[in-house]
Design an enzyme around this catalytic site. Structure first.
Site, PDB file in Angstrom:
ATOM      1  N   ASP A 103      -4.623   3.317   1.796  1.00  0.00           N
ATOM      2  CA  ASP A 103      -5.784   4.205   1.713  1.00  0.00           C
ATOM      3  C   ASP A 103      -7.068   3.380   1.616  1.00  0.00           C
ATOM      4  OD1 ASP A 103      -4.145   6.429   1.709  1.00  0.00           O
ATOM      5  OD2 ASP A 103      -4.108   6.602  -0.475  1.00  0.00           O
ATOM      6  N   PRO A 104      -8.188   3.902   2.112  1.00  0.00           N
ATOM      7  CA  PRO A 104      -9.458   3.176   2.005  1.00  0.00           C
ATOM      8  C   PRO A 104      -9.808   2.782   0.573  1.00  0.00           C
ATOM      9  CG  PRO A 104      -9.696   4.987   3.536  1.00  0.00           C
ATOM     10  CD  PRO A 104      -8.333   5.135   2.920  1.00  0.00           C
TER      11      PRO A 104
END
Length: 300
Positions: free
Chosen positions: A48-49
């Site tokens: 995930d970012p």
């Protein structure tokens, strides 16, 4: 005048990147590919970012080894923020429920064993899983109701690193397909409260861990020759698999995708997955059946 076009190189190997916060996995691959002027690149498992940590990036022929690395065991360090649930089960989402309950350490320790072994987990609605061909996160962002069926995952271990009234830090060792955001949400609900992930760091993927990791800044500070010297070999992705060393005749057959009979004392009769080499060179991945090695992927 425009800058000269960069020449893409047929370079192969692994870059074990410590992905920074607020960068997508796709952006990270693009940056590393540019830094190495690589003709081909991919990654072994999306982060995930808002997560940091190990993102194995495959260049060239190493992209053929992505499935083996991606299927490896993962280790994550994560923090559960107590008292609030969010739409995304992490700090990026909007708060949808709150609770004044703050679990005691003893209660948290007592509930963790129920989240180990083979368990059913409901993935977060903001995930890359597909529903009728559409990504769940795209449907959720469009305001549509998203229902994802629980899936079996394997959690080897969960360890409590530190505990506080507002958040606790844990470390989990788990299989591919585990959503740590869902784990945090479900642990909180089992304790009669609400919670979401406020920090997530992946410390290991298959054979690669934090000790191997390089940052974008470290790579940018080097010239291309120095970067090349830091590349891990294609075979570094196979350290969890049995290796079979072939002779010259067998190697030639495998290079053409042919099955070969394994000879010699101790040669395996049956293996679900393995890789073969000749003089240290990766030739192919595959399996052994009735004493024959059969190719799955041949490497150039």
């Amino acid at each position: 005048m425009s800058a000269p076009k960069r020449i893409k190189r047929a370079i192969s190997g692994w870059v074990v990147l410590n992905k920074p916060y607020d960068m997508t996995s796709t952006q990270a691959v693009g940056k590393v590919r540019w830094l190495f002027s690589a003709a081909k690149a991919g990654h072994a498992g999306t982060l995930d970012p808002l997560a940091t940590g190990i993102l194995p990036i495959a260049l060239g022929e190493a992209t053929k080894a992505v499935p083996q690395v991606q299927d490896g065991t993962k280790i994550y360090s994560f923090a559960i923020q107590w008292g609030s649930a969010t739409t995304t089960d992490d700090a990026e989402g909007s708060v949808v429920a709150t609770s004044d309950v703050r679990p005691h350490e003893a209660a948290l320790l007592a509930v963790l064993p129920s989240f180990t072994g083979t368990i059913l987990q409901r993935p977060p609605i903001f995930s890359a899983l597909k529903i009728d061909g559409e990504r769940a996160y795209d449907l959720a962002r469009a305001g549509e109701a998203v229902e994802l069926a629980p899936r079996e995952i394997d959690v080897d271990d969960i360890v409590l690193v530190s505990h506080g009234s507002e958040h606790s830090v844990l470390e989990v060792t788990c299989s591919k397909g585990t959503y740590v955001r869902s784990l945090a949400r479900d642990i909180a609900e089992a304790l009669g409260t609400r919670g979401h992930v406020s920090m997530l760091h992946r410390a290991a993927v298959g054979p690669f861990n934090d000790a191997d990791a390089l940052t974008i800044e470290q790579l940018e500070a080097l010239d291309i020759g120095e970067r090349d010297a830091l590349l891990k070999s294609v075979s570094a992705g196979f350290t969890d698999l049995p290796e079979i060393r072939l002779d010259a005749q067998q190697a030639n057959a495998v290079r053409h995708g042919n099955a070969v009979l394994l000879t010699g004392a101790g040669s395996p009769v049956s293996l679900d997955e393995c890789w073969v080499s000749f003089k240290g060179e990766v030739l192919a991945t595959g399996w052994v059946e009735f004493g024959q090695f059969k190719c799955r992927r041949v490497f150039n």
